[in-house]
Design a protein around this motif. Structure first.
Motif, PDB file in Angstrom:
ATOM      1  N   LEU A 189      44.975  43.140  33.073  1.00 52.20           N
ATOM      2  CA  LEU A 189      45.739  41.915  32.818  1.00 52.20           C
ATOM      3  C   LEU A 189      45.554  40.911  33.952  1.00 52.20           C
ATOM      4  N   VAL A 190      45.491  41.411  35.186  1.00 53.87           N
ATOM      5  CA  VAL A 190      45.245  40.514  36.332  1.00 53.87           C
ATOM      6  C   VAL A 190      43.874  39.856  36.204  1.00 53.87           C
ATOM      7  N   CYS A 191      42.892  40.610  35.735  1.00 57.86           N
ATOM      8  CA  CYS A 191      41.543  40.043  35.543  1.00 57.86           C
ATOM      9  C   CYS A 191      41.581  38.870  34.567  1.00 57.86           C
ATOM     10  N   ALA A 192      42.387  38.988  33.513  1.00 61.21           N
ATOM     11  CA  ALA A 192      42.477  37.909  32.531  1.00 61.21           C
ATOM     12  C   ALA A 192      43.063  36.638  33.129  1.00 61.21           C
ATOM     13  N   LEU A 193      43.831  36.775  34.219  1.00 62.53           N
ATOM     14  CA  LEU A 193      44.472  35.622  34.866  1.00 62.53           C
ATOM     15  C   LEU A 193      43.719  35.141  36.104  1.00 62.53           C
ATOM     16  N   ALA A 194      42.611  35.790  36.439  1.00 63.86           N
ATOM     17  CA  ALA A 194      41.884  35.454  37.671  1.00 63.86           C
ATOM     18  C   ALA A 194      41.442  33.998  37.668  1.00 63.86           C
ATOM     19  N   ARG A 195      41.686  33.310  38.781  1.00 65.01           N
ATOM     20  CA  ARG A 195      41.301  31.899  38.894  1.00 65.01           C
ATOM     21  C   ARG A 195      39.849  31.727  39.286  1.00 65.01           C
ATOM     22  N   ASN A 196      39.295  32.739  39.927  1.00 65.75           N
ATOM     23  CA  ASN A 196      37.894  32.656  40.344  1.00 65.75           C
ATOM     24  C   ASN A 196      37.279  34.051  40.294  1.00 65.75           C
ATOM     25  N   TYR A 197      35.968  34.089  40.506  1.00 65.08           N
ATOM     26  CA  TYR A 197      35.266  35.358  40.368  1.00 65.08           C
ATOM     27  C   TYR A 197      35.619  36.361  41.464  1.00 65.08           C
ATOM     28  N   PRO A 198      35.784  35.953  42.736  1.00 64.11           N
ATOM     29  CA  PRO A 198      36.206  36.930  43.752  1.00 64.11           C
ATOM     30  C   PRO A 198      37.525  37.609  43.406  1.00 64.11           C
ATOM     31  N   GLN A 199      38.483  36.876  42.844  1.00 62.61           N
ATOM     32  CA  GLN A 199      39.745  37.493  42.444  1.00 62.61           C
ATOM     33  C   GLN A 199      39.506  38.532  41.353  1.00 62.61           C
ATOM     34  N   LEU A 200      38.640  38.212  40.410  1.00 64.11           N
ATOM     35  CA  LEU A 200      38.339  39.158  39.338  1.00 64.11           C
ATOM     36  C   LEU A 200      37.695  40.423  39.899  1.00 64.11           C
ATOM     37  N   LEU A 201      36.789  40.262  40.875  1.00 65.48           N
ATOM     38  CA  LEU A 201      36.127  41.432  41.455  1.00 65.48           C
ATOM     39  C   LEU A 201      37.110  42.318  42.217  1.00 65.48           C
ATOM     40  N   VAL A 202      38.055  41.717  42.924  1.00 65.73           N
ATOM     41  CA  VAL A 202      39.056  42.510  43.643  1.00 65.73           C
ATOM     42  C   VAL A 202      39.890  43.328  42.653  1.00 65.73           C
ATOM     43  N   ALA A 203      40.302  42.693  41.556  1.00 63.74           N
ATOM     44  CA  ALA A 203      41.085  43.405  40.553  1.00 63.74           C
ATOM     45  C   ALA A 203      40.278  44.528  39.914  1.00 63.74           C
ATOM     46  N   ARG A 204      39.001  44.275  39.662  1.00 60.78           N
ATOM     47  CA  ARG A 204      38.153  45.312  39.064  1.00 60.78           C
ATOM     48  C   ARG A 204      37.926  46.473  40.041  1.00 60.78           C
ATOM     49  N   ALA A 205      37.818  46.177  41.324  1.00 57.45           N
ATOM     50  CA  ALA A 205      37.667  47.246  42.315  1.00 57.45           C
ATOM     51  C   ALA A 205      38.933  48.104  42.373  1.00 57.45           C
ATOM     52  N   LEU A 206      40.102  47.466  42.344  1.00 50.65           N
ATOM     53  CA  LEU A 206      41.364  48.209  42.343  1.00 50.65           C
ATOM     54  C   LEU A 206      41.503  49.048  41.072  1.00 50.65           C
ATOM     55  N   LEU A 207      40.999  48.509  39.958  1.00 54.05           N
ATOM     56  CA  LEU A 207      41.002  49.268  38.709  1.00 54.05           C
ATOM     57  C   LEU A 207      40.188  50.559  38.869  1.00 54.05           C
ATOM     58  N   GLY A 208      38.993  50.443  39.469  1.00 51.47           N
ATOM     59  CA  GLY A 208      38.151  51.617  39.671  1.00 51.47           C
ATOM     60  C   GLY A 208      38.794  52.638  40.596  1.00 51.47           C
ATOM     61  N   LEU A 209      39.418  52.160  41.675  1.00 49.34           N
ATOM     62  CA  LEU A 209      40.096  53.079  42.589  1.00 49.34           C
ATOM     63  C   LEU A 209      41.219  53.824  41.884  1.00 49.34           C
ATOM     64  N   GLY A 210      41.975  53.103  41.052  1.00 44.57           N
ATOM     65  CA  GLY A 210      43.076  53.741  40.345  1.00 44.57           C
ATOM     66  C   GLY A 210      42.597  54.764  39.334  1.00 44.57           C
TER      67      GLY A 210
END
Length: 408
Positions: free
Chosen positions: A93-114
């Motif tokens: 859900l955070v990825c869907a709200l990301a304002r830029n690509y770095p924010q999306l990558l951080v959320a995707r990395a946290l998704l993988g860790l989880g």
């Protein structure tokens, strides 16, 4: 304590929970794969940069798997899996709200860790709680949920992004993930046979030395890296090929190629039965050769030939992965759970590293450049498979359950 029998309500609840868990885990992990061309356009990215949306998740997942195997052995299974599923859904859900690509990558990395707290831990939970005679059925349902989720996550995001936007697509998958996590939490019985393990990092280090000094396991880990790296990379960039000239297909049609994943559910079982008759060594070499043939067929400038090539490639990948993963199970000695985690570590590491390299090659050589790299890696894998044909078998009495064959 007494294990869960197939006649009990707890058996149905466990299977329901693990199906939802497997579905959610792989839907959330791979839902961005068909969106890479759209992300590249939205954020003005190169194909290599857009492929990071998946590579950062699988790379983080690879590392998290090893850490989660230690944590779950100390604190338990259910709580860690619930946390993993809820965190992954929230991050989507955070990825869907990301304002830029770095924010999306951080959320995707946290998704993988989880998500590292789900795949291997789920296998451990089933092995501890389900009667051995019914474990195959429960593991099969978890595998089916994983394969179905990996396919449907791709199809749904591709279709919704074609009609609405990639943000709506990710939000829909994230909400479905929250529902699946809730179903998992309310359905899964509490652990009754879990016993905290001792040893911690010292035990892990000793286990690593034991497995990496084995005559066969390092070669099987190398196969995991090569097979998954090639498989995910092909699906990463086949969308770029079909969306561009001379095909110019719609996003929804390109996403439909993920239905080929259904072949994997059948091919894993088929390969296992064939191996019972002919042996793993022969079947592994044959299926990897077929995987290479399917990849080369995608070089044709014809949509039907490309789809046929991807079908053969997909069918053969799941068969090959089934052979390699089950071979780890038969080969591994204590601590066996760490052998499973190591196989999955290299499996997802290959997805991350090879996926990024293919993005670089796409920028310089397009699809032929990607195929050249993947063909070289598969040829290397064939040499590894030939090396394994000469591997002396271990005592059949000391075996481990199969790893999940459709985990992609």
């Amino acid at each position: 304590m007494e294990r869960i029998s197939p006649a009990s309500p707890a058996f149905r609840r466990t299977n329901r929970a693990l199906f939802f868990g497997g579905f959610s885990c792989f839907a959330l992990l791979y839902c961005v794969q068909p969106l890479m061309p759209l992300l590249a356009h939205q954020f003005a990215l190169t194909p290599a940069q857009s492929s990071l949306s998946l590579s950062v998740s699988t790379g983080a997942l690879a590392v998290s798997l090893l850490l989660s195997s230690i944590v779950s052995d100390r604190i338990g299974r259910k709580g860690l899996m619930i946390t993993a599923l809820f965190l992954a859904a929230i991050m989507t859900l955070v990825c869907a709200l990301a304002r830029n690509y770095p924010q999306l990558l951080v959320a995707r990395a946290l998704l993988g860790l989880g998500l590292g707290g789900m795949p291997a831990v789920a296998m451990a939970y089933l092995s501890e709680e389900i009667e051995p005679e019914s474990l195959g059925l429960s593991m099969g349902l978890y595998i089916s949920g994983s394969a179905f989720g990996g396919m449907l996550g791709r199809v749904v995001t591709s279709t919704l992004s074609d009609v609405f936007s990639w943000r709506v697509a990710l939000a829909a998958v994230g909400m479905a993930g929250l529902y699946a996590a809730w179903e998992f939490w309310r359905s899964l019985p509490a652990s009754r046979n879990f016993r905290p393990a001792q040893g911690g990092l010292a035990g892990m280090a000793a286990g690593l030395r034991r497995h990496l000094s084995d005559d066969g396991l390092p070669w099987l880990f190398a196969l995991a890296f090569l097979l998954m790296g090639c498989f995910v990379s092909a699906y990463n960039f086949i969308g770029f090929r079909l969306l561009g000239e001379p095909f110019s297909l719609r996003q929804g049609l390109v996403g439909g190629i993920s239905f080929l994943y259904l072949l994997g559910i059948y091919s894993s079982v088929w390969a296992g039965r064939l191996a019972d008759r002919l042996g793993r060594r022969k079947v592994l070499w044959a299926t990897m050769s077929a995987m290479l043939a399917g990849l080369l067929l995608t070089l044709a400038d014809n949509v039907a030939a490309i789809v046929a090539g991807m079908a053969l490639f997909t069918f053969s990948f799941f068969a090959s992965h089934s052979m390699a993963s089950s071979w780890v199970g038969r080969r591994a000695r204590a601590p066996q759970a760490l052998a499973s985690a190591l196989y999955l570590f290299f499996y997802y590491l290959g997805s991350s590293v090879v996926g990024w390299l293919c993005g670089v090659l796409w920028a310089h050589g397009g699809w032929p450049g990607v195929v050249a790299l993947l063909a070289g890696l598969l040829a290397t894998g064939l040499l590894v498979a030939l090396r394994l044909r000469n591997l002396a078998p271990l005592e059949p009495a000391k075996t481990l359950r199969k790893l999940e064959p459709a985990q992609a």
